[in-house]
Design a protein around this motif. Sequence first.
Motif, short mmCIF file in Angstrom:
data_model
loop_
_atom_site.label_atom_id
_atom_site.label_comp_id
_atom_site.label_asym_id
_atom_site.label_seq_id
_atom_site.Cartn_x
_atom_site.Cartn_y
_atom_site.Cartn_z
N TRP A 120 3.76 -4.60 -7.82
CA TRP A 120 2.62 -5.21 -7.14
C TRP A 120 2.47 -6.68 -7.55
CZ3 TRP A 120 -0.15 -4.67 -3.00
CH2 TRP A 120 -1.42 -5.23 -2.89
N THR A 165 -3.17 -1.64 2.83
CA THR A 165 -4.23 -1.43 1.84
C THR A 165 -5.57 -1.77 2.48
OG1 THR A 165 -4.41 -3.66 0.92
CG2 THR A 165 -2.62 -2.29 0.06
N GLY A 184 0.83 -1.21 0.00
CA GLY A 184 0.00 0.00 0.00
C GLY A 184 0.85 1.25 0.00
N ALA A 185 0.27 2.35 -0.48
CA ALA A 185 1.04 3.60 -0.57
C ALA A 185 0.14 4.80 -0.27
CB ALA A 185 1.68 3.73 -1.95
N VAL A 205 8.27 -1.01 -0.73
CA VAL A 205 6.83 -0.75 -0.87
C VAL A 205 6.32 -1.37 -2.15
CG1 VAL A 205 5.03 1.01 -1.06
CG2 VAL A 205 7.04 1.45 0.32
N ARG A 242 2.14 5.71 -7.16
CA ARG A 242 1.96 6.14 -5.76
C ARG A 242 3.06 5.59 -4.86
NH1 ARG A 242 -3.72 5.49 -3.05
NH2 ARG A 242 -3.20 7.38 -1.90
N ALA A 243 3.52 4.38 -5.15
CA ALA A 243 4.63 3.81 -4.38
C ALA A 243 5.90 4.63 -4.61
CB ALA A 243 4.85 2.35 -4.77
N ALA A 259 0.11 4.13 4.87
CA ALA A 259 1.39 3.51 4.49
C ALA A 259 2.55 4.47 4.74
CB ALA A 259 1.36 3.13 3.00
N ASN A 318 2.65 -1.42 -4.34
CA ASN A 318 1.30 -0.85 -4.41
C ASN A 318 0.72 -1.11 -5.79
OD1 ASN A 318 -0.74 0.79 -3.06
ND2 ASN A 318 -0.36 2.26 -4.70
N ARG A 319 -0.60 -1.36 -5.81
CA ARG A 319 -1.28 -1.61 -7.09
C ARG A 319 -0.94 -0.53 -8.11
NH1 ARG A 319 -7.70 -1.29 -6.89
NH2 ARG A 319 -7.11 0.79 -6.15
#
Length: 288
Positions: free
Chosen positions: A186, A203, A137-138, A158, A165-166, A142, A160-161
């Motif tokens: 991810w 998340t 998650g980010a 990290v 954002r990560a 997170a 993230n989907r």
Amino acid sequence: VAPGRLTIRGTTALAGVIGWPVAHSRSPLLHNFWLARYGIDGAYVPLPVAPGAFDVAVHGLRAAGFRGANVTIPHKEAAFAIADRLHRSAVRSGSVNTLVFAQDGTIEAHSTDGDGFVASLEAKGVDVARGPVLLLGAGGAARAVAASLLDRGMAVSVANRTTARAVALAEALSGDGSVPVSVIDWADWTDRLPGHALLVNTTSLGMHGGPGDVFTPDLSRAPDDMVVSDIVYVPRMTPLLTAAVARGLRVVDGTGMLLHQARLGFKCWFGVDPEVDADIQALFDADL
Ligand code: ATR
């Protein structure tokens, strides 16, 4: 005074939680339990404040002698803006959940989420200096968790989907003397479990009422001594924690983070560091 009887006097120290809506908040339950337990002349109240009324409300509370307040949805950005001083935790996490009204009339903003999370691990005997950690998650949570883990000297990766954002999270937390945050695809995170000591889900996957996606990650590659934690606490045993237990791994659920972030605010306002013991855990669980 009979136990359980609330006594408000002229000297009673006040704090509360500002949100909209706020009726569902468990913070009053926790703080008032501690106030009674430690015999502190204080009270903690829900403060429903509509969007747009935040600044007026905060200045009013400050002028009325409140010690401070927790801030929750939808006021977190406004809480950042209203502060005269940002505590390092607020700067690093980019968020605010606690306001402290100083005696000189100024407002200091803190984020207790990340340090609350780390304290919840420490309370379960997890060696947080061990690292490295793989963070899923980010979002805002997170970043708060990552900032506190980095501050303890842990290396953080990290996944993230949304990769951008990560990357943004890694950039926001780079510099300031910490080890750079690395970004993992991810699609690859379960393959990248080897080499990590701690796995943390931030998340909303697995959350009651959250994304409907089935979240049953393959933890077969996790090191045997990995600790798995989820900041989601409804349900308490999330799909990730269930998978971790099935794999024989140690787990730390998300209720501890909630209790410890509350503890840190309580300490700022009322000057006592309350114990997160079985009694408050039971009170919290009974209300879940
Ligand atoms: P918060 O501030 O509480 O952390 P947020 O900013 O809404 O909340 O972040 C939610 C997190 O859950 C994000 O990391 C989000 O991934 P994206 O950045 O790709 O949106 C993640 N998340 C939510 N639903 C998800 C899903 N179905 N699959 C994977 N990740 C999901």
